[in-house]
Design an enzyme around this catalytic site. Sequence first.
Site, PDB file in Angstrom:
ATOM      1  N   ASP A  61     -17.328   6.980  -2.082  1.00 26.70           N
ATOM      2  CA  ASP A  61     -16.070   6.823  -1.330  1.00 26.70           C
ATOM      3  C   ASP A  61     -15.790   8.183  -0.682  1.00 26.70           C
ATOM      4  OD1 ASP A  61     -13.525   6.082  -0.432  1.00 26.70           O
ATOM      5  OD2 ASP A  61     -12.566   6.221  -2.401  1.00 26.70           O
ATOM      6  N   GLN A 116      -9.652  -3.914  -4.277  1.00 29.73           N
ATOM      7  CA  GLN A 116     -10.966  -3.453  -3.828  1.00 29.73           C
ATOM      8  C   GLN A 116     -12.034  -3.783  -4.869  1.00 29.73           C
ATOM      9  OE1 GLN A 116     -12.149  -1.571  -0.965  1.00 29.73           O
ATOM     10  NE2 GLN A 116     -14.078  -2.150  -1.925  1.00 29.73           N
ATOM     11  N   CYS A 139     -16.671   1.590  -0.303  1.00 22.49           N
ATOM     12  CA  CYS A 139     -15.494   0.740  -0.078  1.00 22.49           C
ATOM     13  C   CYS A 139     -15.030   0.787   1.370  1.00 22.49           C
ATOM     14  CB  CYS A 139     -14.367   1.163  -1.013  1.00 22.49           C
ATOM     15  SG  CYS A 139     -13.917   2.895  -0.822  1.00 22.49           S
ATOM     16  N   ARG A 189     -13.706  -8.726   0.219  1.00 22.24           N
ATOM     17  CA  ARG A 189     -12.276  -8.430   0.038  1.00 22.24           C
ATOM     18  C   ARG A 189     -11.477  -9.702   0.313  1.00 22.24           C
ATOM     19  NH1 ARG A 189     -10.380  -3.321   0.555  1.00 22.24           N
ATOM     20  NH2 ARG A 189      -8.517  -4.300  -0.284  1.00 22.24           N
ATOM     21  N   ARG A 248       0.884  -1.177   0.000  1.00 24.22           N
ATOM     22  CA  ARG A 248       0.000   0.000   0.000  1.00 24.22           C
ATOM     23  C   ARG A 248       0.915   1.218   0.000  1.00 24.22           C
ATOM     24  NH1 ARG A 248      -5.532   1.360   3.097  1.00 24.22           N
ATOM     25  NH2 ARG A 248      -6.167  -0.083   1.459  1.00 24.22           N
ATOM     26  N   HIS A 265      -6.855   0.971  -6.977  1.00 27.08           N
ATOM     27  CA  HIS A 265      -7.140   0.057  -5.862  1.00 27.08           C
ATOM     28  C   HIS A 265      -7.755  -1.209  -6.470  1.00 27.08           C
ATOM     29  CE1 HIS A 265      -7.620  -1.279  -1.899  1.00 27.08           C
ATOM     30  NE2 HIS A 265      -8.520  -0.441  -1.417  1.00 27.08           N
TER      31      HIS A 265
HETATM   32  N1   CP Z   1     -11.414  -0.294   1.534  1.00 25.41           N
HETATM   33  C1   CP Z   1     -10.172  -0.383   2.030  1.00 25.41           C
HETATM   34  O1   CP Z   1      -9.200  -0.555   1.307  1.00 25.41           O
HETATM   35  O2   CP Z   1     -10.109  -0.256   3.382  1.00 25.41           O
HETATM   36  P1   CP Z   1      -8.757  -0.059   4.207  1.00 25.41           P
HETATM   37  O3   CP Z   1      -8.213   1.288   3.830  1.00 25.41           O
HETATM   38  O4   CP Z   1      -9.193  -0.117   5.655  1.00 25.41           O
HETATM   39  O5   CP Z   1      -7.814  -1.143   3.865  1.00 25.41           O
HETATM   40  N1  NVA Z   2      -9.989   6.686  -1.799  1.00 24.96           N
HETATM   41  C1  NVA Z   2      -9.728   6.193  -0.482  1.00 24.96           C
HETATM   42  C2  NVA Z   2      -9.914   4.721  -0.446  1.00 24.96           C
HETATM   43  C3  NVA Z   2      -9.709   4.088   0.898  1.00 24.96           C
HETATM   44  C4  NVA Z   2      -9.864   2.620   0.860  1.00 24.96           C
HETATM   45  C5  NVA Z   2      -8.311   6.559  -0.093  1.00 24.96           C
HETATM   46  O1  NVA Z   2      -7.405   6.414  -0.906  1.00 24.96           O
HETATM   47  O2  NVA Z   2      -8.103   7.004   1.056  1.00 24.96           O
END
Ligand code: CP
Ligand code: NVA
Length: 304
Positions: free
Chosen positions: A221, A131, A261, A289, A101, A128
């Site tokens: 989101d 997701q 999400c 997920r 990440r 992502h």
């Molecule tokens: N939706 C998602 O990726 O959640 P997290 O940021 O908690 O991993």
């Molecule tokens: N768009 C959001 C998604 C979190 C899962 C972010 O990047 O923070």
Amino acid sequence: MRHFLNLFAQESEFLAEILQTAKLMKSPGLPKPYETLRNRIIALIFEKPSLRTRVSFEAAVTHLGGRSLFISGNEVGLGTRESICDFARTMSQYVDGLVMRVFKQHTVEETSKFATIPVINGLSDLSHPCQVMGDFLTIQELFGDIKGKSIVFVGDGNNVSRSLAVGCAKLGLEFTLVCPEGYGFDATFAKQYQEMFERPIPPELRNPDSALPRADIIYTDVWTSMGQEAEQEHRLKAFRSYQVNDSLLKKAPKHVQIFHCLPAHREEEITHTCFEKFADTIFQQAGNRLHAQKAILHCLFAKK
Ligand code: CP
Ligand code: NVA
């Protein structure tokens, strides 16, 4: 060896195989558990916070008979304490796969060039992909088939909506982005989309009214993604009239589902009422997920 960094780079057939595998893995009464990751170690390197991605990946690795190892991005200092190419080559000596990440998509792309093990993107600024595989699995479960379904995304042209737009084009769904001016997809993304699919990206809408009557899924989101905290005040103002609420819901068909999400900011991108009305769907999405990622890991590692 395959990586899973960006849906642009995945063939539609491979995405369909992942969904099919996830469905199989989830079905009750499997003759024997999948042990694809037996004697394998998967490292998770996260530069940003996470609940779902981290926990579901760690659980997925365990379910597949492997072991996971979590390292915070701060400790590694990717691109600061250690160059990405040295990081990738070092990790390839110790573990069998990486879930990352990261702040910049470039970091996962660059890691994959030097790693001799599969690299999976667990969220970047631009995408992502894991997701949206969970999301497609959820659509498949709720509607029986994903083909031809219409997703109306009300919110930011961010990592999640970009991956959804690409995934929809690969798997035959309709995608519409409804967002304030200046928050849609950028020109580089639109060009990549046009080159890949030989058609322009669907036009973004300022007003959802024309798209809502044929929506099967309304997706939202957060307005401020991780890494954009300095823009929060500005974004709160820009997105104020882009909330998923009852008046928006009324314009959609009766069978519509609301997706988020997570994490959710109630009374910002979605009202508490709308969130709770669709909580079963939203947590089915969160649960998937795990299943989608087990399938991604299986499909990447079974053939290695
Ligand atoms: N939706 C998602 O990726 O959640 P997290 O940021 O908690 O991993
Ligand atoms: N768009 C959001 C998604 C979190 C899962 C972010 O990047 O923070």
